[in-house]
Every structure is written in structure tokens, then in C-alpha cells.
Design an enzyme around this catalytic site. Structure first.
Site, PDB file in Angstrom:
ATOM      1  N   HIS A  43       0.896  -1.255   0.145  1.00 14.67           N
ATOM      2  CA  HIS A  43       0.040  -0.012   0.018  1.00 14.67           C
ATOM      3  C   HIS A  43       0.854   1.348  -0.229  1.00 14.67           C
ATOM      4  O   HIS A  43       0.734   2.372  -0.757  1.00 14.67           O
ATOM      5  CB  HIS A  43      -0.988  -0.042   1.187  1.00 14.67           C
ATOM      6  CG  HIS A  43      -1.711   1.254   1.613  1.00 14.67           C
ATOM      7  ND1 HIS A  43      -3.050   1.379   1.173  1.00 14.67           N
ATOM      8  CD2 HIS A  43      -1.242   2.174   2.104  1.00 14.67           C
ATOM      9  CE1 HIS A  43      -3.363   2.678   1.862  1.00 14.67           C
ATOM     10  NE2 HIS A  43      -2.348   3.120   2.303  1.00 14.67           N
ATOM     11  N   GLU A  44       1.876   1.186   0.924  1.00 15.30           N
ATOM     12  CA  GLU A  44       2.750   2.403   0.828  1.00 15.30           C
ATOM     13  C   GLU A  44       3.611   2.658  -0.244  1.00 15.30           C
ATOM     14  O   GLU A  44       3.803   3.722  -0.767  1.00 15.30           O
ATOM     15  CB  GLU A  44       3.737   2.127   2.059  1.00 15.30           C
ATOM     16  CG  GLU A  44       2.813   2.394   3.582  1.00 15.30           C
ATOM     17  CD  GLU A  44       1.832   3.477   3.545  1.00 15.30           C
ATOM     18  OE1 GLU A  44       2.001   4.463   2.808  1.00 15.30           O
ATOM     19  OE2 GLU A  44       0.893   3.407   4.422  1.00 15.30           O
TER      20      GLU A  44
ATOM     21  N   HIS B 198       1.805   4.205  -2.943  1.00 15.19           N
ATOM     22  CA  HIS B 198       1.588   5.690  -2.760  1.00 15.19           C
ATOM     23  C   HIS B 198       2.508   6.424  -3.673  1.00 15.19           C
ATOM     24  O   HIS B 198       2.503   7.793  -4.106  1.00 15.19           O
ATOM     25  CB  HIS B 198       1.541   6.051  -1.423  1.00 15.19           C
ATOM     26  CG  HIS B 198       0.202   6.143  -0.722  1.00 15.19           C
ATOM     27  ND1 HIS B 198      -0.717   6.729  -1.123  1.00 15.19           N
ATOM     28  CD2 HIS B 198       0.045   5.470   0.459  1.00 15.19           C
ATOM     29  CE1 HIS B 198      -1.802   6.564  -0.589  1.00 15.19           C
ATOM     30  NE2 HIS B 198      -1.209   6.016   0.864  1.00 15.19           N
TER      31      HIS B 198
ATOM     32  N   GLU C 271      -5.747   7.026  -1.599  1.00 16.32           N
ATOM     33  CA  GLU C 271      -5.690   6.048  -0.689  1.00 16.32           C
ATOM     34  C   GLU C 271      -6.212   4.900  -1.205  1.00 16.32           C
ATOM     35  O   GLU C 271      -5.888   3.488  -0.864  1.00 16.32           O
ATOM     36  CB  GLU C 271      -6.335   6.408   0.594  1.00 16.32           C
ATOM     37  CG  GLU C 271      -5.770   7.288   1.557  1.00 16.32           C
ATOM     38  CD  GLU C 271      -4.322   6.867   1.852  1.00 16.32           C
ATOM     39  OE1 GLU C 271      -4.076   5.785   2.019  1.00 16.32           O
ATOM     40  OE2 GLU C 271      -3.352   7.946   2.243  1.00 16.32           O
TER      41      GLU C 271
ATOM     42  N   ASP D  63      -4.699   1.160  -1.746  1.00 12.14           N
ATOM     43  CA  ASP D  63      -5.435  -0.149  -1.469  1.00 12.14           C
ATOM     44  C   ASP D  63      -5.331  -1.006  -2.427  1.00 12.14           C
ATOM     45  O   ASP D  63      -4.922  -2.126  -2.129  1.00 12.14           O
ATOM     46  CB  ASP D  63      -6.639   0.240  -0.806  1.00 12.14           C
ATOM     47  CG  ASP D  63      -6.692   0.852   0.658  1.00 12.14           C
ATOM     48  OD1 ASP D  63      -5.613   0.575   1.413  1.00 12.14           O
ATOM     49  OD2 ASP D  63      -7.773   1.114   1.135  1.00 12.14           O
TER      50      ASP D  63
END
Length: 649
Positions: free
Chosen positions: A498-499, A502, A558, A562
Site C-alpha cells: 500500500h505504501e 503511494h 488511498e 489499497d
């Protein structure tokens, strides 16, 4: 503002739990119904989630440790500045002294504010007032988005009383503002202000706040990071101001007039003279006083704390005020967050776990690189640049090796030497402002951590191109050394990816491997990316979640993360022959959440994350492997037609 993209967001459970629900119909409820039925929200919280469950345990351990340190039952550990944190904890916990003092600690500052005579006086004193009170704009020094080796001065508007500009358009707005107004009058009376004056200050504050709400950015607008970058020559910036002496203010606060400034809110600057002018003086003064008394109340007596609770309670639904002992811990932890985080990491985070997590991070990065190599919609040129950025990612795991210099500068003055909780907090704010301004002529320190080790969260910083995984999140249900790898992939594996995602979401995609805002895409590739981003917006936009409808644009970054996180976790598990059933189950489990209705309204107004049930179900619905693993049919509740499934990373 901190341009950090974190995994943790608020969400609520307004879906009735139903034990026995089939995964094919509702994966979130199939996994979490029993937890939802049994879990109770503590009276001093507005929600309980997987994150909060860990946080409660972290809080329990650290509160016990602080109590023992303060009582001399345990030696204060040899962590730099930890003794200061304990001394501040003692001050905060001493309610005998806090109750005896009443409003005395804030009287000098309150008299300064109430004593401002007119707009000329305000202009003259604004630099000093800004050290302890709210000013209708903010200045901060942060890395330059287009040259992240250097720092630059930034300008933005102030916050509003209600959570977001959109909150003013709801049916709750008038009721919430009335509660704040009544609360503010009471607090000012308790501080010795005559009733008629208190009522005027509060009424003027509400009027000024209404003007701010019309021109400051909404949460949706703040979610677009590149739109915050609007460089101006300082002469052009100063020319925007008429009545307010901005050049004088800059020289007094910063010590100079820098060559340029980054305007984060251009619309607010365009309207600055409608906001800060002689005619608005009474409203500005009232707004500053109301902000001051509501902020300061928590540092005073128990009576002040209780009087300042109604507005917060109305926003969150939280039944009870946090205990004094718990507040004392949170004050010490808030002021010395990195210090406490290092202590937590050294004490509670094992070397074996760190090694295993590092291994998993590198596995996820390898999977991500493989997926980029095999990407079918990127050109070779863009794909190569994406891999360059991926390989340049810096990892921060557990807690930092060194504590930032600012904590060395903070000094705690005990009660025996005339210190109060308020006076110490005020001195900290002055020192922190000074420290921040000093960075203007220093190179950006890329070793600084965005989050302390005891925070249950994780983040990606686009301007440093780094990933931070604090020690506190590296435990069940996200991660456990004793859990099977598939379960860990569904938890911390998806969080890691997830990070990473980003770095390639709608904001991160506009920054290069050095954290500079640079276009490294071909036009055709970026057009395709925007098309896929729009699909992510559309799939969430308008979803009804209890009393609210989701804003797909506000939460898109976000949701992209995800989507990429779960996809990479599934790929990693498949590569190792792991049980995808356990992976999907734990992915749904980590988003388990119960939340009070009032808190849902407040959280969704400002949060860039989707609610937990939607994060779980919608992202799982977009995974083709889910349909095979659980034999999902078109007649099942979780079915989503293949052409509606969003695939980006």
C-alpha cells in the site's frame, strides 16, 4: 501541512454484523461479524478498529511504564530526553496543582489578547501573538517540491471551527457552532472575562469563521498535493496585502524577507484583504480569543477540561472525557513523540521480528518491480522510470537510530521552579517555531522520521521518497512472527505494498525518485493512468455509508494504494504457493471497525481514506483471484462484473 500519505484512516461500522455471512456475499462481515458483536467502544473513545485495538495495548504498556518512572518504581531508561518526558508527565498528572492554579497560567496571555486596541495595534503585535495564539494564516518551512534538497517558506490559510468547509453545508452545522459558541462563553467567564465581553468575542469568532469557511481549501482540495505548489516572488506576495503589514511580520517572525514563498492556498491569498482588514478587526480579535481559550483549556484544571469537552463530544460522539492520568501520558507522548517511540521500539520490538519484516518488505518490493516490468499499459520509457523510483525508495523500520535535534532544545520547567503545564507547552511551541524557521537555510534532512515508533500506522513521504513502518504496527493482526506467511501477506504485506503504491498514486506519480515534482511519464501513459484513476474515483463515489456519501475524489489516493497493495500481496503469496483464502480473510480483518455515528460524519468529512468495510470489500471485489478462491458467482453479493473491476498497479 505535512504531505504524508498514511495507511491508517478513520472508518465506521454501520453495517449490522451477521455471524454466518458467506464470504461470497460480504467478505467483511463473514470475517468480522463475531468481532463486531463482541467488541465494545471504550467510553473515552469514539471508535474501535484493528488499529485501535493495538493502540489500546500500546497505550496500556506505556501508561504503566510512565507511572512507574514517575513513582521511582522503575529507573528512567537511558533514552535521550526521556527524563524530560517523564517530568512533563508529572506536571500533567498533578491535578492538585492544576486545580489550584485554575486560569492563572493563561491570564498574562489572555490579557495580551483582550488588550489589543485596534487594527494598528494588531499589526504591531501580530508577530508576538503568533507565538501562542492563532493568526489568520500560517507559515511553515518545508522541502521545496521541485528541489527537495532545499527548504522553502510556505503560506496557507487557517483551519475552520468545523472539520471541513463541506460541514458548513450540512444540517448539523448550526447546532455544532452553537455548542462551540456556548462553550467558549463559559470558558472565558471561567477565565475572568465579563459575560457581555465573552458573548461578543464568541459571536464575533463565529462570524469570522464563516468568512474563512467560504475561501479556505476543503479536504478534497488538500488531497491534491501538487496543487499546493504555487511559487511567488516575495514582492508579488507582499503586494497582495493591503491593511496587514506582511513585510513587517515576515521580518519579525523569520528575521528576513526570503526571495520567494510557496503559496499552498492561492484562493485564500486572493481573498486575503476581505479576511484581514480594519473592518474585520473585532471579528479577528474574537476569533483569536476563542481559539486561544479552547486550545488552552486542556492544559488547565479538571473544571476547564470538562467545560471544553462538549464541542469535541458533539463532533465525535465520545461518551466520556479521557481520564486525567491518560491525558498526562498523551501530553508527554505528544510533546516527546519520537523519544517515547524510540523507548517503545527498544523495549517492545524484537530483533527477530524486525529482520522478518525487513525480509517481507524486500519480497514485496521485488514483487512490485516484477509487476512493473510486466506491466501491459505502460510504455518502456515510463516503466523504466517507475523502476528507478522504486529502487530509490528509502526504508525506515521500527524506530530511528537518532532522535531529532528539536527534542534536545525542549526544556521542562517543573512546578517547583514556577513551571505549569501551560507555560511549558507555550515554551515548546516557541522553540518549535524557531527550529522550523531555522531550517530555511539548511539542507533537507532525509534521515528525519515522519512517525514515531509507538504509532500504529505507516506512511510514504513523496518528497523524501521513503517508507516508514513504525514498530507498533508490526504486530497482529497485521503481522506476527508466529502467523503463517499468507496471513501476514494479507496484513502487513498489503500495508507494505500500500505504501509503495503511494509512490505511484495520483499524487506520488508526479514526483520522481528524488522526491522532486517532475513529469517522468509519456503523455499517452499519463492519459491512461488518469483514465484508470477516474475508474477508482467512480467505483467509490457516492457509496452510501450510514449518514454520509463517500467522495471518490477525496479518497482516491488511498484507494489507489489499497488496490496496488492488495494486488501485490496476492501476487507475492501466489509466488510462494500460499493459501490465498487466508490472505483475503486477513485483509478483511485488518479493516474491522466500529465507530459512533457522530464520529463517522466528522471523519469522512476530512479523511482521505475510505471506511473500513468499503476498503475491504470493494478492493477484494476487484481481485480476479478472489472469485476463483471462493467460487463467487454472478448471483452472489460480492460479485462485480469483470469490466467494472479496477486494475491499476
Amino acid at each position: 501541512m505535512k504531505k504524508l500519505i498514511a495507511v491508517r484512516g478513520g472508518s465506521g461500522n454501520i453495517i449490522e454484523p451477521k455471524v454466518g455471512t458467506r464470504p461470497q456475499d460480504n467478505m467483511y462481515l463473514a470475517v468480522n461479524s463475531e468481532w463486531l458483536e463482541k467488541t465494545e467502544i471504550p467510553s473515552d473513545r469514539s471508535r474501535m478498529a484493528s488499529f485501535d485495538g493495538i493502540d489500546v495495548n500500546v497505550e496500556k504498556h506505556l501508561m504503566a511504564d510512565f507511572a512507574d518512572f514517575a513513582a521511582g518504581k522503575k529507573d528512567i531508561p537511558n533514552v535521550p530526553n526521556m527524563a524530560k518526558a517523564v517530568e512533563l508527565y508529572k506536571l500533567a498528572k498533578d491535578f492538585t496543582k492544576r486545580n489550584e492554579d485554575g486560569a492563572a497560567p493563561i491570564k498574562p496571555d489572555l490579557e495580551l489578547l483582550t488588550g489589543i486596541r485596534d487594527f494598528s495595534d494588531y499589526n504591531l503585535n501580530a508577530p508576538d501573538l503568533a507565538t501562542f495564539a492563532s493568526i489568520p494564516f500560517g507559515l511553515s518551512v518545508e522541502p521545496d517540491m521541485k528541489n527537495t534538497k532545499v527548504n522553502v517558506l510556505n503560506f496557507a490559510g487557517p483551519g475552520t471551527f468545523l472539520p471541513d468547509t463541506t460541514t458548513y453545508e450540512t444540517s448539523d452545522a448550526a447546532k455544532l457552532l452553537a455548542i462551540l459558541q456556548k462553550q467558549s462563553v463559559k470558558l472565558l467567564e471561567m477565565a475572568g472575562i465579563e459575560t457581555a465581553d465573552a458573548e461578543k468575542y464568541a459571536a464575533d469568532a463565529i462570524k469570522f469563521d464563516a468568512k474563512l469557511a467560504k475561501v479556505v481549501k476543503s479536504a478534497e482540495e488538500w488531497a491534491d498535493y501538487p496543487a499546493c505548489y504555487n511559487p511567488m516572488k516575495i514582492a508579488d506576495f507582499e503586494a497582495k496585502f493591503k491593511d496587514f503589514k506582511i513585510a513587517y511580520y515576515l521580518k519579525e517572525v523569520i528575521g528576513e524577507e526570503p526571495d520567494r514563498i510557496i503559496v499552498e492556498e492561492p484562493r485564500y491569498l486572493d481573498h486575503i484583504n476581505e479576511i484581514i482588514n480594519k473592518s474585520n478587526f473585532d471579528e479577528i480579535k474574537g476569533w483569536m480569543i476563542v481559539n486561544f481559550i479552547n486550545d488552552a483549556a486542556s492544559d488547565l484544571s479538571q473544571e476547564f477540561r470538562e467545560a471544553a469537552f462538549p464541542f469535541s463530544q458533539a463532533l465525535s460522539g465520545q461518551p466520556e472525557l479521557q481520564s486525567g492520568e491518560k491525558q498526562a501520558y498523551h501530553i508527554a507522548n505528544g510533546a516527546f513523540s519520537e523519544v517515547v517511540g524510540v523507548y517503545y521500539g527498544q523495549t517492545y520490538f524484537g530483533a527477530d521480528a524486525k529482520k522478518d519484516v525487513e525480509d517481507m518488505i524486500h519480497r514485496m518490493l521485488a514483487v512490485y518491480e516484477e509487476r512493473l516490468q510486466n506491466n501491459t499499459w505502460l510504455s518502456e520509457a515510463t516503466r523504466k522510470q517507475a523502476i528507478v523510483k522504486l529502487e530509490a525508495l528509502e526504508l525506515k523500520i521500527g524506530y530511528p537510530d537518532k532522535i531529532e535535534e528539536i527534542y534536545d532544545r525542549l526544556q521542562v520547567i517543573p512546578a517547583s521552579q514556577g513551571g505549569s503545564l501551560y507555560s511549558n507547552g507555550r515554551a515548546f511551541a516557541v522553540e518549535e517555531q524557531k527550529y522550523n524557521i531555522e531550517q530555511l537555510h539548511k539542507e533537507v534532512d532525509r534521515t528525519i522520521w515522519a512517525m514515531p515508533g509507538n504509532l500504529v500506522n505507516a506512511c510514504y513521504d513523496p518528497q523524501r521518497n521513503d517508507l516508514t513502518f513504525p514498530a507498533a504496527i508490526l504486530q497482529a493482526p497485521f503481522y506476527d512472527l508466529k502467523q503463517d506467511r499468507a496471513t501476514n501477506f494479507g496484513g502487513i504485506g498489503s500495508v507494505i505494498a500500500h505504501e509503495v503504491s503511494h509512490a505511484f498514486d495520483n499524487n506520488g506519480a508526479q514526483f520522481d525518485e528524488f522526491g522532486n515534482m517532475t513529469n517522468w511519464w509519456t503523455d499517452a501513459d499519463y492519459a491512461e493512468f488518469k483514465k484508470r484513476t477516474q475508474a477508482e474515483i467512480d467505483i467509490f463515489d457516492g457509496i452510501e455509508y450510514g449518514p454520509v456519501k463517500l467522495n471518490g475524489k477525496q479518497i482516491v489516493s488511498e484507494n489507489i494504494a489499497d488496490q496496488g497493495g492488495l494486488t501485490a500481496a496476492v501476487e507475492a503469496a501466489k509466488n510462494e504457493g500460499d493459501d490465498l483464502k487466508k490472505l483475503f480473510e486477513n485483509f478483511a480483518r485488518i479493516w474491522a471497525n466500529k465507530q459512533l455515528t457522530e464520529s463517522i460524519k466528522t471523519q469522512t468529512a476530512v479523511d482521505v481514506h475510505a471506511p473500513g468495510p468499503e476498503r475491504a470489500n470493494v478492493q477484494i471485489q476487484c481481485q480476479d483471484d478472489f472469485y476463483d478462491v471462493f467460487n463467487v458467482k454472478p448471483t452472489d453479493g460480492m460479485w462485480l462484473d469483470p469490466d467494472k473491476r479496477v486494475h491499476i498497479w
